[in-house]
Design a protein around this motif. Structure first.
Motif, PDB file in Angstrom:
ATOM      1  N   THR A   1       0.854  -1.188   0.000  1.00  0.00           N
ATOM      2  CA  THR A   1       0.000   0.000   0.000  1.00  0.00           C
ATOM      3  C   THR A   1       0.888   1.236   0.000  1.00  0.00           C
ATOM      4  O   THR A   1       2.108   1.151   0.188  1.00  0.00           O
ATOM      5  N   THR A   2       0.272   2.395  -0.206  1.00  0.00           N
ATOM      6  CA  THR A   2       1.005   3.655  -0.061  1.00  0.00           C
ATOM      7  C   THR A   2       0.104   4.637   0.671  1.00  0.00           C
ATOM      8  O   THR A   2      -0.970   4.268   1.150  1.00  0.00           O
ATOM      9  N   ASN A   3       0.539   5.882   0.800  1.00  0.00           N
ATOM     10  CA  ASN A   3      -0.248   6.877   1.522  1.00  0.00           C
ATOM     11  C   ASN A   3      -0.143   8.233   0.839  1.00  0.00           C
ATOM     12  O   ASN A   3       0.792   8.483   0.066  1.00  0.00           O
ATOM     13  N   SER A   4      -1.082   9.083   1.142  1.00  0.00           N
ATOM     14  CA  SER A   4      -1.155  10.387   0.493  1.00  0.00           C
ATOM     15  C   SER A   4       0.059  11.272   0.784  1.00  0.00           C
ATOM     16  O   SER A   4       0.614  11.887  -0.141  1.00  0.00           O
ATOM     17  N   PRO A   5       0.530  11.395   2.049  1.00  0.00           N
ATOM     18  CA  PRO A   5       1.684  12.266   2.284  1.00  0.00           C
ATOM     19  C   PRO A   5       2.919  11.865   1.480  1.00  0.00           C
ATOM     20  O   PRO A   5       3.655  12.742   1.007  1.00  0.00           O
ATOM     21  N   ALA A   6       3.153  10.554   1.304  1.00  0.00           N
ATOM     22  CA  ALA A   6       4.319  10.118   0.528  1.00  0.00           C
ATOM     23  C   ALA A   6       4.201  10.564  -0.926  1.00  0.00           C
ATOM     24  O   ALA A   6       5.166  11.052  -1.529  1.00  0.00           O
ATOM     25  N   ALA A   7       3.015  10.404  -1.502  1.00  0.00           N
ATOM     26  CA  ALA A   7       2.806  10.818  -2.889  1.00  0.00           C
ATOM     27  C   ALA A   7       2.933  12.330  -3.038  1.00  0.00           C
ATOM     28  O   ALA A   7       3.571  12.833  -3.984  1.00  0.00           O
TER      29      ALA A   7
ATOM     30  N   PRO B   1      17.066  19.183  -9.354  1.00  0.00           N
ATOM     31  CA  PRO B   1      17.647  19.575 -10.634  1.00  0.00           C
ATOM     32  C   PRO B   1      17.360  18.547 -11.725  1.00  0.00           C
ATOM     33  O   PRO B   1      17.050  17.388 -11.447  1.00  0.00           O
ATOM     34  N   GLY B   2      17.468  18.970 -12.962  1.00  0.00           N
ATOM     35  CA  GLY B   2      17.358  18.061 -14.090  1.00  0.00           C
ATOM     36  C   GLY B   2      16.086  17.247 -14.092  1.00  0.00           C
ATOM     37  O   GLY B   2      14.993  17.760 -13.804  1.00  0.00           O
ATOM     38  N   ASP B   3      16.234  15.950 -14.391  1.00  0.00           N
ATOM     39  CA  ASP B   3      15.074  15.057 -14.469  1.00  0.00           C
ATOM     40  C   ASP B   3      15.040  14.077 -13.293  1.00  0.00           C
ATOM     41  O   ASP B   3      14.553  12.960 -13.426  1.00  0.00           O
ATOM     42  N   LEU B   4      15.526  14.508 -12.130  1.00  0.00           N
ATOM     43  CA  LEU B   4      15.505  13.655 -10.943  1.00  0.00           C
ATOM     44  C   LEU B   4      14.108  13.712 -10.318  1.00  0.00           C
ATOM     45  O   LEU B   4      13.854  14.446  -9.365  1.00  0.00           O
ATOM     46  N   ASN B   5      13.213  12.942 -10.867  1.00  0.00           N
ATOM     47  CA  ASN B   5      11.796  13.054 -10.534  1.00  0.00           C
ATOM     48  C   ASN B   5      11.200  11.805  -9.896  1.00  0.00           C
ATOM     49  O   ASN B   5       9.994  11.765  -9.654  1.00  0.00           O
ATOM     50  N   ARG B   6      12.013  10.781  -9.648  1.00  0.00           N
ATOM     51  CA  ARG B   6      11.506   9.544  -9.056  1.00  0.00           C
ATOM     52  C   ARG B   6      12.132   9.385  -7.673  1.00  0.00           C
ATOM     53  O   ARG B   6      13.347   9.471  -7.517  1.00  0.00           O
ATOM     54  N   PHE B   7      11.297   9.125  -6.649  1.00  0.00           N
ATOM     55  CA  PHE B   7      11.770   9.153  -5.267  1.00  0.00           C
ATOM     56  C   PHE B   7      11.539   7.818  -4.553  1.00  0.00           C
ATOM     57  O   PHE B   7      10.492   7.183  -4.716  1.00  0.00           O
ATOM     58  N   PHE B   8      12.525   7.459  -3.772  1.00  0.00           N
ATOM     59  CA  PHE B   8      12.420   6.299  -2.887  1.00  0.00           C
ATOM     60  C   PHE B   8      12.720   6.804  -1.480  1.00  0.00           C
ATOM     61  O   PHE B   8      13.811   7.334  -1.219  1.00  0.00           O
ATOM     62  N   PHE B   9      11.756   6.669  -0.565  1.00  0.00           N
ATOM     63  CA  PHE B   9      11.924   7.198   0.791  1.00  0.00           C
ATOM     64  C   PHE B   9      12.451   6.117   1.732  1.00  0.00           C
ATOM     65  O   PHE B   9      12.052   4.953   1.665  1.00  0.00           O
ATOM     66  N   THR B  10      13.324   6.552   2.643  1.00  0.00           N
ATOM     67  CA  THR B  10      13.989   5.651   3.583  1.00  0.00           C
ATOM     68  C   THR B  10      13.856   6.190   4.999  1.00  0.00           C
ATOM     69  O   THR B  10      13.070   7.094   5.271  1.00  0.00           O
ATOM     70  N   THR B  11      14.665   5.645   5.897  1.00  0.00           N
ATOM     71  CA  THR B  11      14.585   6.006   7.309  1.00  0.00           C
ATOM     72  C   THR B  11      15.553   7.114   7.710  1.00  0.00           C
ATOM     73  O   THR B  11      15.448   7.659   8.799  1.00  0.00           O
ATOM     74  N   GLY B  12      16.534   7.420   6.872  1.00  0.00           N
ATOM     75  CA  GLY B  12      17.537   8.425   7.201  1.00  0.00           C
ATOM     76  C   GLY B  12      18.624   8.451   6.151  1.00  0.00           C
ATOM     77  O   GLY B  12      18.492   7.846   5.072  1.00  0.00           O
ATOM     78  N   GLY B  13      19.726   9.115   6.469  1.00  0.00           N
ATOM     79  CA  GLY B  13      20.791   9.289   5.499  1.00  0.00           C
ATOM     80  C   GLY B  13      21.520   8.018   5.126  1.00  0.00           C
ATOM     81  O   GLY B  13      21.791   7.760   3.950  1.00  0.00           O
ATOM     82  N   SER B  14      21.867   7.210   6.116  1.00  0.00           N
ATOM     83  CA  SER B  14      22.597   5.978   5.835  1.00  0.00           C
ATOM     84  C   SER B  14      21.809   5.061   4.912  1.00  0.00           C
ATOM     85  O   SER B  14      22.343   4.506   3.943  1.00  0.00           O
ATOM     86  N   THR B  15      20.521   4.892   5.206  1.00  0.00           N
ATOM     87  CA  THR B  15      19.701   4.000   4.385  1.00  0.00           C
ATOM     88  C   THR B  15      19.395   4.622   3.025  1.00  0.00           C
ATOM     89  O   THR B  15      19.152   3.893   2.052  1.00  0.00           O
TER      90      THR B  15
ATOM     91  N   TRP C   1       9.743   1.207   7.305  1.00  0.00           N
ATOM     92  CA  TRP C   1       9.331   2.610   7.443  1.00  0.00           C
ATOM     93  C   TRP C   1       9.429   3.388   6.141  1.00  0.00           C
ATOM     94  O   TRP C   1       9.348   4.625   6.156  1.00  0.00           O
ATOM     95  N   SER C   2       9.588   2.729   4.988  1.00  0.00           N
ATOM     96  CA  SER C   2       9.677   3.460   3.714  1.00  0.00           C
ATOM     97  C   SER C   2       8.412   4.289   3.475  1.00  0.00           C
ATOM     98  O   SER C   2       7.298   3.768   3.566  1.00  0.00           O
ATOM     99  N   GLY C   3       8.588   5.558   3.162  1.00  0.00           N
ATOM    100  CA  GLY C   3       7.452   6.433   2.893  1.00  0.00           C
ATOM    101  C   GLY C   3       6.515   6.576   4.070  1.00  0.00           C
ATOM    102  O   GLY C   3       5.298   6.718   3.894  1.00  0.00           O
ATOM    103  N   HIS C   4       7.056   6.575   5.283  1.00  0.00           N
ATOM    104  CA  HIS C   4       6.227   6.620   6.485  1.00  0.00           C
ATOM    105  C   HIS C   4       5.339   7.862   6.465  1.00  0.00           C
ATOM    106  O   HIS C   4       5.811   8.989   6.288  1.00  0.00           O
ATOM    107  N   ALA C   5       4.038   7.655   6.669  1.00  0.00           N
ATOM    108  CA  ALA C   5       3.064   8.735   6.504  1.00  0.00           C
ATOM    109  C   ALA C   5       3.320   9.923   7.424  1.00  0.00           C
ATOM    110  O   ALA C   5       3.235  11.086   7.006  1.00  0.00           O
ATOM    111  N   VAL C   6       3.638   9.656   8.692  1.00  0.00           N
ATOM    112  CA  VAL C   6       3.850  10.751   9.647  1.00  0.00           C
ATOM    113  C   VAL C   6       5.114  11.525   9.291  1.00  0.00           C
ATOM    114  O   VAL C   6       5.132  12.770   9.327  1.00  0.00           O
ATOM    115  N   SER C   7       6.167  10.820   8.919  1.00  0.00           N
ATOM    116  CA  SER C   7       7.407  11.492   8.535  1.00  0.00           C
ATOM    117  C   SER C   7       7.218  12.329   7.277  1.00  0.00           C
ATOM    118  O   SER C   7       7.736  13.452   7.177  1.00  0.00           O
TER     119      SER C   7
END
Length: 464
Positions: A99-105, A116-130, A334-340
């Motif tokens: 499933t997904t959620n509205s805040p992530a979208a 910048p440029g065509d960087l238009n696709r996103f993958f959300f994680t838990t922080g910088g390392s991940t 926690w990928s794309g966590h709604a609250v975050s």
């Protein structure tokens, strides 16, 4: 003092002592000195407001490092608390696997407006390392789908920092972080730090040529058909705010394009306003990478979130008719966590509403000029800065290049004195780093510089 006030102070002191004992007994913190585990604890913070944090005893300190380069909008912002609470009461969690959620979208679309440029696709994680780990895993997936299983090597730089996962730790060129760990290095190749202090008297132009030549020679030595990615911060943050020579990134990017190497720009520190732009790669450093990683400032540290932005050019080569039936199975609970993601949207709202990017661009020259007034103090060998982040490098011997234990002790003493005077400074080896919240004023910058000047002078009187 009235009796109830005295009783409140006594109760607070007792509670603080009890909390400190619990920390000593049960906490294992990052970069823990294991020789003193259980006998010492770190300074406890109880609250924050604006650019300030307060200890349980009521001591108020300027947060010089903005937490860990991240509290862009400052502390105690009601708008953030409201956004977090509202989303938690609406949808606190969903499984990102099906499933997904509205805040992530909404957040993905929002960030796509400013990448910048065509960087238009996103993958959300838990922080910088991940985020960085996911970017590196994407390069593995990318080359496997393209039928290039040998194209997996990663070129990184000495003094760089990219995280604490097994792979990102191996890509971090601060060897002090490696002690007593098993560091995976079969696929990793380090090239020189772009630190002009290590240029042995070369001009900046000659030093740049040398760095670019080294990069191309390294590719040739390894074989271009084996090199998957170049991973680099726009400026090396934890390495001591090391700013590469002008034109460095664009020339490296040109070689990456020539040899079909993915350029990953690690903007975990530099993105979301630190350099006066949403992302620093293009507008501050003059290049458009293939992947950008981010974290920290995306939520101003209120809740954990990270992510990577991938170019459509890359995505198109391994998706649709070119996917070969593949699944990008990398992911986190926690990928794309709604609250975050809701917090990140509120954070971007505040940055825009309060014109913090413009404010940062306007204030950065003043911050940098004031920081340079410390350059002639005893023990200071270099002052460097970009945007609202700066470093004062300390050496006990003016002609030194490699930091000694005495140099590190000097910087730590500066940190201790500044803390006592009301300023948190981030000591990194022999360097004192300042990267305040973006809401800072000129008067507050003056306070920082005044305390830092006094800290350096007092440390020099004791140790030099």
């Amino acid at each position: 003092m009235r009796r109830y006030q005295l009783e409140a102070l006594m109760n607070s002191a007792q509670m603080n002592t009890a909390t400190d004992e619990k920390a000593k007994r049960h906490l294992l913190t990052p970069a823990e000195n294991m020789s003193t585990l259980g006998s010492t604890s770190r300074p406890m913070l109880a609250s924050g407001d604006g650019i300030y944090v307060t200890t349980p005893e009521g001591r108020r300190l300027i947060d010089g490092p903005a937490g860990m380069w991240c509290t862009q909008i400052g502390y105690s912002r009601g708008e953030m608390a409201d956004a977090i609470a509202k989303q938690a009461m609406s949808l606190s969690y969903n499984s990102p696997w099906y499933t997904t959620n509205s805040p992530a979208a909404l957040l993905a679309e929002r960030i796509a407006r400013v990448t910048p440029g065509d960087l238009n696709r996103f993958f959300f994680t838990t922080g910088g390392s991940t985020a960085v780990d996911s970017a590196l895993r994407f390069t593995e997936y990318f080359n496997n789908v393209l039928g290039r299983p040998m194209k997996k090597r990663i070129i990184v730089r000495k003094d760089g920092y990219h995280g604490s996962t097994y792979l990102t730790a191996a890509c971090s060129g601060r060897e002090g972080n490696w002690q007593n760990f098993d560091i995976h290095q079969d696929r990793i190749r380090f090239i020189s730090s772009p630190n002009i202090r290590l240029a042995n008297g070369l001009t900046e132009e000659r030093f740049l040529d040398q760095l670019v030549t080294e990069f191309e020679t390294t590719i040739m030595e390894l074989g271009a058909d084996t090199v998957a990615a170049f991973l680099a911060e726009p400026f090396l943050a934890s390495g001591g705010v090391i700013i590469p020579p002008k034109g460095y990134h664009s020339r490296i990017k040109a070689l990456c394009e020539k040899f079909d190497i993915i350029y990953i720009s690690d903007e975990v520190v530099s993105a979301f306003g630190r350099c006066g732009e949403w992302f620093a790669s293009e507008k501050t450093f003059g290049f458009v990478p293939d992947i950008i990683t981010f974290a920290k400032g995306v939520t101003s540290g209120y809740v954990p979130l990270g992510g990577m932005a991938v170019s459509e050019k890359l995505i198109s080569r391994v998706s649709g008719d070119s996917s070969k039936g593949g699944f990008f199975t990398n992911g986190y609970t926690w990928s794309g966590h709604a609250v975050s993601c809701a917090a990140a949207l509120a954070n971007m709202d505040l940055i825009e509403k309060e014109n913090l990017l413009e404010h940062t661009r306007e204030l950065a020259p003043y911050f940098q000029n004031q920081l340079r007034t410390l350059a002639d103090l005893p023990g200071v060998v270099d002052v460097r800065s970009v945007g609202l982040v700066g470093c004062v490098e300390c050496m006990t011997q003016q002609d030194s290049v490699i930091a000694s234990d005495a140099d590190k002790a000097f910087a730590n003493r500066v940190d201790d004195i500044c803390f006592d005077l009301g300023l948190i400074v981030r000591p990194i080896a022999n360097m004192c780093v300042i990267s305040p919240p973006l809401i800072i004023t000129r008067e507050q910058i003056n306070d920082i510089i005044s305390i830092l000047r006094k800290g350096i002078k007092l440390a020099a009187e004791e140790l030099l």
